[in-house]
Design an enzyme around this catalytic site. Structure first.
Site, short mmCIF file in Angstrom:
data_model
loop_
_atom_site.label_atom_id
_atom_site.label_comp_id
_atom_site.label_asym_id
_atom_site.label_seq_id
_atom_site.Cartn_x
_atom_site.Cartn_y
_atom_site.Cartn_z
CE1 TYR A 169 78.14 46.63 66.93
CE2 TYR A 169 79.92 48.06 67.68
CZ TYR A 169 79.34 46.81 67.62
OH TYR A 169 79.94 45.74 68.24
CE LYS A 176 77.13 45.83 70.43
NZ LYS A 176 76.66 44.52 70.92
P1 NAI Z 1 79.50 37.68 64.32
O1 NAI Z 1 78.93 38.47 63.20
O2 NAI Z 1 80.64 36.76 64.05
O3 NAI Z 1 78.36 36.83 65.04
C1 NAI Z 1 77.10 37.37 65.35
C2 NAI Z 1 76.07 36.26 65.39
O4 NAI Z 1 74.80 36.87 65.68
C3 NAI Z 1 75.92 35.53 64.06
O5 NAI Z 1 75.90 34.13 64.26
C4 NAI Z 1 74.59 36.04 63.51
O6 NAI Z 1 73.92 35.11 62.69
C5 NAI Z 1 73.83 36.33 64.80
N1 NAI Z 1 72.74 37.27 64.59
C6 NAI Z 1 72.77 38.43 63.87
N2 NAI Z 1 71.55 39.00 63.86
C7 NAI Z 1 70.74 38.20 64.58
C8 NAI Z 1 69.36 38.25 64.92
N3 NAI Z 1 68.58 39.25 64.50
N4 NAI Z 1 68.84 37.26 65.68
C9 NAI Z 1 69.62 36.23 66.10
N5 NAI Z 1 70.94 36.13 65.81
C10 NAI Z 1 71.48 37.10 65.05
O7 NAI Z 1 79.89 38.76 65.44
P2 NAI Z 1 80.87 38.68 66.69
O8 NAI Z 1 82.11 39.41 66.36
O9 NAI Z 1 80.96 37.30 67.20
O10 NAI Z 1 80.08 39.62 67.72
C11 NAI Z 1 79.31 39.12 68.78
C12 NAI Z 1 78.93 40.29 69.68
O11 NAI Z 1 80.10 40.95 70.16
C13 NAI Z 1 78.09 41.37 68.99
O12 NAI Z 1 77.12 41.87 69.88
C14 NAI Z 1 79.13 42.44 68.68
O13 NAI Z 1 78.53 43.70 68.57
C15 NAI Z 1 80.01 42.33 69.90
N6 NAI Z 1 81.34 42.88 69.72
C16 NAI Z 1 82.21 42.37 68.79
C17 NAI Z 1 83.48 42.92 68.67
C18 NAI Z 1 84.46 42.40 67.70
O14 NAI Z 1 85.56 42.98 67.60
N7 NAI Z 1 84.18 41.34 66.97
C19 NAI Z 1 83.90 44.05 69.48
C20 NAI Z 1 82.92 44.51 70.40
C21 NAI Z 1 81.69 43.93 70.51
#
Ligand code: NAI
Length: 254
Positions: free
Chosen positions: A162, A166
């Site tokens: 991860y 990033k």
């Molecule tokens: P989440 O898991 O709630 O949502 C991620 C979404 O991406 C889901 O709807 C999933 O179905 C979709 N997804 C996954 N693989 C996919 C693919 N191959 N093709 C299309 N869609 C796909 O995650 P969250 O927390 O909303 O994270 C969103 C972004 O923010 C990510 O890039 C994550 O790495 C980043 N992030 C999140 C943090 C956190 O604390 N939640 C902190 C830092 C970064």
């Protein structure tokens, strides 16, 4: 609030979490939004929420790691909306484990979605964005916003795949800004800190407390905190900002 009126945005991973919050914020600012996630029907809730803002919204099923699917998705968005002005590469996954025990599959899966997916969508929207011109011929270009992470800057035990993905997104952001700047296509990243979401809900109380101790603002971030930064970078208020990594982390790291 209407600074994105008439613009067309693509947001990946927007069925839920941070992506859904970003899509809503862009819609609240007047943008029409293509909601992308693994299955089109997963996007229904976000699409309905966006329509309440009086903008156009549609869900698309696409695996961001699959080149042909990404190209087909951008083609479909162009057919439906006529243009692309804003690209938000948000889809991301984790498959945590210590480096010595990490499988090839877990490494590849995370790199493919988080880093390759960002590259594929950026490549696919670059040409359509280059074609965005005002009636007087002024190059309008576009704005690409990538979602990185605080751990892509500082590293994190148990997240070799991860953090590498990033860190890669951060470098890709800077390169994209250099390559496409002459066409007025800006590219920036938002690096969230600890955000309350399904991704972080799975962490133990001990881990959550350890994080909280490092956050000067003494609260975890919300998806809306990230969405506000993305909306600013997406619009003309950030017209001279490119190649930057904006940390939205409550002061966790400088
Ligand atoms: P989440 O898991 O709630 O949502 C991620 C979404 O991406 C889901 O709807 C999933 O179905 C979709 N997804 C996954 N693989 C996919 C693919 N191959 N093709 C299309 N869609 C796909 O995650 P969250 O927390 O909303 O994270 C969103 C972004 O923010 C990510 O890039 C994550 O790495 C980043 N992030 C999140 C943090 C956190 O604390 N939640 C902190 C830092 C970064």
């Amino acid at each position: 609030m209407n600074n994105l009126k008439g613009k067309v945005a693509i947001v990946t991973g927007a069925a839920r979490g941070i992506g859904a919050a970003i899509a809503k914020k862009l819609a609240a600012c007047g943008a029409n939004v293509a909601i992308c996630d693994l299955k089109a029907e997963w996007c229904d809730e976000t699409v309905a929420a966006l329509k309440a803002f009086g903008v156009e919204a549609k869900g698309y099923g696409v695996n961001v790691a699959a080149s042909a699917e990404v190209d087909a998705c951008v083609k479909a968005v162009l057919a439906d909306f006529g243009r692309v002005d804003i690209m938000v590469n948000n889809a991301g996954i984790t498959k945590d484990g210590l480096l010595m025990r990490m499988s090839d599959e877990d490494w590849d899966a995370v790199l493919n979605v988080n880093l390759k997916g960002t590259f594929l969508f950026t490549r696919a929207v670059a040409r359509p964005m280059m074609k965005n011109k005002a009636a007087d011929g002024t190059q309008l270009g576009g704005s690409i916003v990538n979602i990185a992470s605080v751990v892509g800057i500082m590293g994190n035990a148990g997240q070799a795949n991860y953090t590498a993905s990033k860190g890669g997104v951060i470098a890709l952001t800077k390169t994209t800004a250099k390559e496409l700047g002459s066409r007025n296509i800006r590219c920036n990243a938002v690096a969230p800190g600890f955000i309350q979401s399904k991704m972080t809900d799975v962490l133990s109380e001990d881990v959550r407390k350890a994080y909280m101790d490092t956050i000067p603002l003494k609260r975890f971030g919300t998806a809306e905190d990230i969405a506000k930064a993305v909306a600013w970078l997406a619009g003309d208020d950030a017209s001279y900002v490119t190649g930057q990594i904006i940390s939205v982390n409550g002061g966790m790291i400088g």
